[in-house]
Scaffold this motif. Sequence first.
Motif, PDB file in Angstrom:
ATOM      1  N   TRP A 294      -3.461   8.753 -12.259  1.00 14.66           N
ATOM      2  CA  TRP A 294      -4.573   7.798 -12.147  1.00 14.66           C
ATOM      3  C   TRP A 294      -5.762   8.490 -11.486  1.00 14.66           C
ATOM      4  CZ3 TRP A 294      -7.740   5.654  -8.501  1.00 14.66           C
ATOM      5  CH2 TRP A 294      -8.312   4.415  -8.770  1.00 14.66           C
TER       6      TRP A 294
ATOM      7  N   ILE B 296       0.838  -1.197   0.000  1.00 11.54           N
ATOM      8  CA  ILE B 296       0.000   0.000   0.000  1.00 11.54           C
ATOM      9  C   ILE B 296       0.872   1.247   0.000  1.00 11.54           C
ATOM     10  CG2 ILE B 296      -1.528   1.342   1.514  1.00 11.54           C
ATOM     11  CD1 ILE B 296      -2.846  -1.297   2.286  1.00 11.54           C
TER      12      ILE B 296
ATOM     13  N   PRO C 232       2.517   8.530 -11.403  1.00 14.92           N
ATOM     14  CA  PRO C 232       1.442   7.735 -11.994  1.00 14.92           C
ATOM     15  C   PRO C 232       0.190   7.649 -11.126  1.00 14.92           C
ATOM     16  CG  PRO C 232       3.536   6.587 -12.199  1.00 14.92           C
ATOM     17  CD  PRO C 232       3.789   7.787 -11.343  1.00 14.92           C
ATOM     18  N   SER C 233       0.389   7.570  -9.833  1.00  9.50           N
ATOM     19  CA  SER C 233      -0.786   7.454  -8.968  1.00  9.50           C
ATOM     20  C   SER C 233      -1.618   8.728  -9.017  1.00  9.50           C
ATOM     21  CB  SER C 233      -0.371   7.146  -7.536  1.00  9.50           C
ATOM     22  OG  SER C 233       0.538   8.115  -7.064  1.00  9.50           O
ATOM     23  N   ARG C 234      -0.964   9.879  -9.088  1.00  7.10           N
ATOM     24  CA  ARG C 234      -1.713  11.138  -9.178  1.00  7.10           C
ATOM     25  C   ARG C 234      -2.421  11.257 -10.521  1.00  7.10           C
ATOM     26  NH1 ARG C 234       2.174  15.735  -7.047  1.00  7.10           N
ATOM     27  NH2 ARG C 234       2.865  14.711  -5.159  1.00  7.10           N
TER      28      ARG C 234
ATOM     29  N   ASP D  36      -3.870  -1.181  -9.075  1.00  8.13           N
ATOM     30  CA  ASP D  36      -4.472  -0.502  -7.927  1.00  8.13           C
ATOM     31  C   ASP D  36      -4.354  -1.432  -6.708  1.00  8.13           C
ATOM     32  OD1 ASP D  36      -6.164   0.503  -5.988  1.00  8.13           O
ATOM     33  OD2 ASP D  36      -7.841   0.892  -7.338  1.00  8.13           O
TER      34      ASP D  36
ATOM     35  N   GLU E 196      -2.757   8.526   0.950  1.00 10.56           N
ATOM     36  CA  GLU E 196      -1.295   8.383   0.962  1.00 10.56           C
ATOM     37  C   GLU E 196      -0.783   7.587  -0.235  1.00 10.56           C
ATOM     38  OE1 GLU E 196      -3.418   7.353   3.189  1.00 10.56           O
ATOM     39  OE2 GLU E 196      -2.928   5.416   4.081  1.00 10.56           O
ATOM     40  N   LEU E 197      -1.680   6.881  -0.913  1.00  7.96           N
ATOM     41  CA  LEU E 197      -1.265   6.155  -2.126  1.00  7.96           C
ATOM     42  C   LEU E 197      -0.803   7.131  -3.203  1.00  7.96           C
ATOM     43  CD1 LEU E 197      -4.195   3.615  -2.661  1.00  7.96           C
ATOM     44  CD2 LEU E 197      -1.994   3.170  -1.610  1.00  7.96           C
ATOM     45  N   PHE E 198      -1.422   8.304  -3.202  1.00  9.35           N
ATOM     46  CA  PHE E 198      -1.235   9.216  -4.336  1.00  9.35           C
ATOM     47  C   PHE E 198      -0.101  10.199  -4.065  1.00  9.35           C
ATOM     48  CE2 PHE E 198      -5.634   7.860  -3.961  1.00  9.35           C
ATOM     49  CZ  PHE E 198      -5.794   7.200  -5.173  1.00  9.35           C
ATOM     50  N   ALA E 199       1.064   9.644  -3.848  1.00  7.19           N
ATOM     51  CA  ALA E 199       2.200  10.469  -3.450  1.00  7.19           C
ATOM     52  C   ALA E 199       2.879  11.132  -4.633  1.00  7.19           C
ATOM     53  CB  ALA E 199       3.209   9.625  -2.675  1.00  7.19           C
ATOM     54  N   ASP E 200       2.836  10.493  -5.781  1.00  6.07           N
ATOM     55  CA  ASP E 200       3.666  11.005  -6.865  1.00  6.07           C
ATOM     56  C   ASP E 200       3.184  10.444  -8.208  1.00  6.07           C
ATOM     57  OD1 ASP E 200       5.706  12.633  -7.648  1.00  6.07           O
ATOM     58  OD2 ASP E 200       7.251  11.118  -7.502  1.00  6.07           O
TER      59      ASP E 200
ATOM     60  N   ARG F 202      -7.417   5.646   0.694  1.00  6.14           N
ATOM     61  CA  ARG F 202      -6.090   5.959   1.250  1.00  6.14           C
ATOM     62  C   ARG F 202      -5.397   7.044   0.419  1.00  6.14           C
ATOM     63  NH1 ARG F 202      -4.174   3.367   5.264  1.00  6.14           N
ATOM     64  NH2 ARG F 202      -4.982   1.366   5.955  1.00  6.14           N
TER      65      ARG F 202
ATOM     66  N   LEU G 153      -5.761  -1.558  -3.973  1.00  3.63           N
ATOM     67  CA  LEU G 153      -6.978  -1.878  -3.229  1.00  3.63           C
ATOM     68  C   LEU G 153      -8.012  -2.585  -4.101  1.00  3.63           C
ATOM     69  CD1 LEU G 153      -7.463   1.267  -0.933  1.00  3.63           C
ATOM     70  CD2 LEU G 153      -6.230  -0.844  -0.482  1.00  3.63           C
ATOM     71  N   SER G 154      -7.613  -2.991  -5.286  1.00  8.75           N
ATOM     72  CA  SER G 154      -8.564  -3.641  -6.179  1.00  8.75           C
ATOM     73  C   SER G 154      -8.106  -5.057  -6.527  1.00  8.75           C
ATOM     74  CB  SER G 154      -8.728  -2.811  -7.461  1.00  8.75           C
ATOM     75  OG  SER G 154      -9.434  -3.559  -8.427  1.00  8.75           O
TER      76      SER G 154
ATOM     77  N   TRP H 270       0.653   0.778  -7.945  1.00  5.85           N
ATOM     78  CA  TRP H 270       1.119   2.088  -8.417  1.00  5.85           C
ATOM     79  C   TRP H 270       1.220   3.105  -7.294  1.00  5.85           C
ATOM     80  CZ3 TRP H 270      -2.940   4.346  -6.612  1.00  5.85           C
ATOM     81  CH2 TRP H 270      -4.252   4.044  -7.017  1.00  5.85           C
ATOM     82  N   SER H 271       1.297   2.601  -6.083  1.00  7.32           N
ATOM     83  CA  SER H 271       1.313   3.488  -4.923  1.00  7.32           C
ATOM     84  C   SER H 271       2.688   4.071  -4.627  1.00  7.32           C
ATOM     85  CB  SER H 271       0.838   2.697  -3.707  1.00  7.32           C
ATOM     86  OG  SER H 271       1.151   3.384  -2.529  1.00  7.32           O
ATOM     87  N   SER H 272       2.680   5.246  -4.061  1.00  5.29           N
ATOM     88  CA  SER H 272       3.859   5.930  -3.489  1.00  5.29           C
ATOM     89  C   SER H 272       5.090   5.830  -4.383  1.00  5.29           C
ATOM     90  CB  SER H 272       4.115   5.416  -2.063  1.00  5.29           C
ATOM     91  OG  SER H 272       4.145   4.016  -2.012  1.00  5.29           O
TER      92      SER H 272
ATOM     93  N   GLY I  73     -11.653  -0.897  -4.508  1.00  2.00           N
ATOM     94  CA  GLY I  73     -10.646  -0.153  -5.251  1.00  2.00           C
ATOM     95  C   GLY I  73     -10.258   1.085  -4.482  1.00  2.00           C
ATOM     96  N   SER I  74      -9.285   1.827  -5.016  1.00  2.00           N
ATOM     97  CA  SER I  74      -8.797   2.996  -4.295  1.00  2.00           C
ATOM     98  C   SER I  74      -9.742   4.187  -4.373  1.00  2.00           C
ATOM     99  CB  SER I  74      -7.425   3.409  -4.844  1.00  2.00           C
ATOM    100  OG  SER I  74      -6.478   2.433  -4.487  1.00  2.00           O
ATOM    101  N   LEU I  75     -10.574   4.203  -5.378  1.00  2.00           N
ATOM    102  CA  LEU I  75     -11.551   5.283  -5.531  1.00  2.00           C
ATOM    103  C   LEU I  75     -12.936   4.659  -5.495  1.00  2.00           C
ATOM    104  CD1 LEU I  75     -11.518   8.414  -6.177  1.00  2.00           C
ATOM    105  CD2 LEU I  75     -11.972   7.753  -8.523  1.00  2.00           C
TER     106      LEU I  75
END
Lengths: 364, 362
Positions: free
Chosen positions: B77, A277, B73-75, A315, B67-71, B65, A317-318, A299-301, B25-27
Amino acid sequence: MTPIMARPKITVDVRPLFETHWTGIPVFTRRLVQALLRHGGVEVDFMFHLTRISAAPVLAAIAAGTGSLLRQTFESEAAFRSEVADRSAPMLYPSVKDSFGVAAREASTVHDLSTLLMPEFHEEANIAYHLDTLARQLATDDAVFCISEATRAALLAAFPSAAGKARLLYQYVDWPEHFATVARNLPPLRLGPYAVVVGTIEPRKNLGLLLRALATQALRRSPLRFVVIGRRGWKVEQFMAELPEAARERMLFSGFVSEFTKYRLIQGAEFLVFPSIYEGFGIPALEAMSLGKPVLASWSSSLPEVVGEAGVLFDPLSVGDFADALETIAHPRKLAELAPLARSGSAAFTWQRMAAPVVEWAGG
Amino acid sequence: MSLFTGAALLLSLPGAEVERIDWPGSLVAPGEILAAPVSPELRAAVRLVWGEALRRGMAMHCVARPELFADGPSRRWLRTRAPGVTQHLCLSDGHAIKPLAGLQTHVFFYRLVDRANMLALARLCRRAGELMAQVGSQVNTHLALGDDVDAARPPSVLLHAATPLEHPPPVLLPLFYNCNSDEDSANRTEQAGPVAAERLTDAARLHYLPLTETALDDSAFARVVARTVLEACFDPTRLLVLRLPAGGGERTPAQRIAAMLPALRHSGVVIPRASAGNIVFATEDLEEDHTKLARLPRHILVHDSFDFWRHTPGFYAGAEQVAVCAGPDPASPAHLPPTCLPYDVRDAYGPRAIRRRIDAAA
């Protein structure tokens, strides 16, 4: 005659090397020390709680790969002169600082912000250790080294005042040279096709995602087994009990293994699964890449930053997204396509790259 | 920029609640959170914000979460899947505030009535003052966030509940007070068994005190509560309902009573050792539609840390008076940072609300 330029001096706090078992930050510290010594651009001195340590016992500990001897030597008064560290030289802390504003120039290292952002995964004592002095640490730092862009971004999101001093400090992978030779002379592992998962089994490592995904069509069709390098704990028993027997048999837990066994298990795997995560850097990804193994990572952090083109991201969480990504990466053509990218990607993380920002900072 | 700006709002959830659930999922859509096994307080907070967003014609997305979207590709996404978002509301239990780079972060402390959460926020204020300074606004609190005179004072946005929190009807337990033993008091109170609300409706007036752990940590407020109990002991026409603090975890009513009684015992107010039929503990909030009690002429007394949005404006409007007790008592944990800033209590509790100053020496 050309004048001989004096090298800048730097004092490195080697408290992490006093630990008996080296993983995580002690290994990072060991790599940093080795990179600086190899680079030669700075004169490196060592300290423990502001007490100077001569190079010999530190280098002996590095050779042995454990801090137990270093600890014993330090505590033996006969071997040490109890000399204070040189405060005129810049002091570099590879982790949390234990002194503030002692030297004219100080730098600390931020590995991740998980205690701030994910306190639910930490004991209060650990949170206090990392956060109680963080603001003071940043205020007295001349430079703050962050082990990834993601960590730097997370730090600056919480502490914008550190913007002018936050620098990148990427680490690298350095398997002992004899590993490859020894491994070549051993019979192959008889585990069948498998993917490997590396890391302590703790909630933020998100192993539960893989266990839940075993029930999906995509993973039921896959012939892969999953070898988890790390002890079997944290809800794993509960998840395993809920799995059908066929799915349970596909999970293997190695427990704690030596670096060489880890090397062999990664080398024999099809790819690495890294469902975390949150990571400050994600060294297992780089370790796998250095052996030509693609990475199936969230794709986190920091993970996209480390994995780059050498893997497939999902993802965290998926379950569905993870299962789809696994199906994609497990295809032989995809593995063949990613393997060279894994090697070239890991080659970008070198000891020179780790040493350079520190040498530059030390030079003022 | 204000909280409700733009085409859509991004809501993030506290890690402790997220950890218990397998998210799809994350969203996720707000409806999925309302259907998930989260705490009633979190569900109510999500419903409250979502309702306001809809009223303003805004969409709302939820991230489990941030905190997943730190940088990188995640942003990207997140931007692809939640377009048009500029404001991020962090639903916080006090243990963390999670900024999302590129978005203005606001905060909704939805459960500071629990001692552990308030103390966690106090620690966070000490540890991450810079983070507090970036908070754009705070929903339903009036806190100074920080460790010193430079503490951040984000403007407050007040959202009122359209429906009360979901919970079962309260169990009413008449008080037995033994000043020598909290456990004995609690056990005897529980052993006496619940009393039907109908048997209490003869009272001339209802005094309702919804107690919380954080409120009782304020010794000045605890003294006000103890005095109110004492006055009720001498006035059988007055019905006093003390809503027990919920606290964390699963606890029996006896355990909850035993946990709150030390605040009365240490208040310095002498309460007679007696069984008082007109003083009852309520295990849940008293709502208008739960019992006939709320139809009695009633006075409500709350601490300024009370989460007023637990009740609808109608609940407060039906009261003769709503007294909001405000410190400061610098010696009590409730008044460690974050401190509650002065505010017009009528904005939160309606036109019948008054501010009642209390202090440690009273």
